[in-house]
Design an enzyme around this catalytic site. Structure first.
Site, PDB file in Angstrom:
ATOM      1  N   TYR A 135     105.313  13.068  85.453  1.00 33.46           N
ATOM      2  CA  TYR A 135     105.897  14.357  85.068  1.00 33.46           C
ATOM      3  C   TYR A 135     104.802  15.345  84.692  1.00 33.46           C
ATOM      4  O   TYR A 135     104.877  16.524  85.057  1.00 33.46           O
ATOM      5  CB  TYR A 135     106.863  14.145  83.908  1.00 33.46           C
TER       6      TYR A 135
ATOM      7  N   SER B  12     107.000  23.305  81.590  1.00 31.83           N
ATOM      8  CA  SER B  12     107.123  22.427  80.431  1.00 31.83           C
ATOM      9  C   SER B  12     105.791  22.374  79.710  1.00 31.83           C
ATOM     10  O   SER B  12     104.731  22.595  80.314  1.00 31.83           O
ATOM     11  CB  SER B  12     107.519  21.015  80.882  1.00 31.83           C
TER      12      SER B  12
END
Length: 264
Positions: free
Chosen positions: A158, A145
């Site tokens: 995250y 990501s």
């Protein structure tokens, strides 16, 4: 170049195959001639995907070593693999670090980092066996990501998990130097899928609001197309890192809402 043009079909294991980018990747690889084994926890969704695409499926929880072992045994018994495509992952919560839930952070590390390590350890011998059997090369591909590249408030858990996975990928590429095994990282920015943001926020209205007014937000199929391209490229070509975003998202923190138009 498609997989069928290269000769006998190659076989890929795709994790996270029950929805989103994983399911789209199964479809894209099947469309370009790959044999595919889709892996996820939800057997009912996997069966629907199998019925649609002709892919084989296997239900497994990638945070459980017993399931990883069962997956590796199943792959070995059904013909081995040429590519590991690790899409499974996820985020929980948007708390500030001082307010974070350690259980959420543990889950994110398990599903994003340790699952990748477990899969590499279990399946790398079979990728090497495929090369020895004449496949020419093998592939490992990881969907990380842009959260692995740029931190943002409320994303600490995250950010840390995806950065950890990204570093695993970079270390693996160096450790495999000298072997014909590609190590590919695809790092998407804003992608509108049916479950990722909903699972993270726990509220459909809040999840929908995140994408509201974004002109041309990425969808799962966009990422799957890039994954398929990278795997179908000639075996000596490695796409070390592909960072992809919608045009409306020029940086992690800069997002245009409304139609994209030229300035006067």
């Amino acid at each position: 170049m498609t997989n069928t043009e290269a000769g006998a079909p190659r076989r890929a294991v795709v994790t996270g195959a029950s929805s989103g980018i994983g399911a789209a990747t199964v479809r894209a690889l099947r469309a370009s001639g790959w044999d595919v084994l889709g892996v996820a926890r939800r057997a009912d969704r996997l069966q629907a995907l199998a019925d649609e695409t002709g892919a084989a499926v296997f239900a497994a929880d990638l945070t459980a070593q017993v399931d990883i072992d069962a997956l590796a045994a199943h792959i070995a018994a059904t013909g081995g693999i040429h590519a590991l495509v690790h899409v499974a992952g996820g985020a929980r919560g948007t708390d500030r670090i001082e307010d974070g839930d350690a259980d959420d952070w543990t889950w994110m590390f398990e599903v994003n980092v340790l699952s990748a390590q477990r899969l590499v350890k279990a399946l790398l011998p079979q990728l090497r066996d495929a090369i020895r059997s004449g496949s020419g090369h093998a592939d490992t591909l990881f969907v990380t990501s842009t959260a692995a590249q740029v931190a943002y408030p409320g994303g600490g858990g995250y950010n840390a998990a995806k950065a950890g996975e990204g570093m695993l990928v970079k270390a693996l590429r160096q450790e495999l130097n000298g072997e014909p095994i590609r190590v590919i990282e695809i790092a998407p920015g804003m992608v509108h899928t049916e479950e990722f943001t909903l699972n993270r926020l726990g509220d459909k209205a809040a999840a929908d609001a995140l994408y509201e007014g974004v002109d041309g937000v990425l969808v799962a199929e966009d990422v799957a197309d890039v994954i398929a391209y990278s795997l179908n490229a000639p075996g000596h070509v490695n796409l070390d890192l592909v960072t992809m975003r919608p045009v409306a998202q020029s940086a992690q923190h800069i997002l245009a809402r409304g139609p994209l138009t030229p300035r006067d």
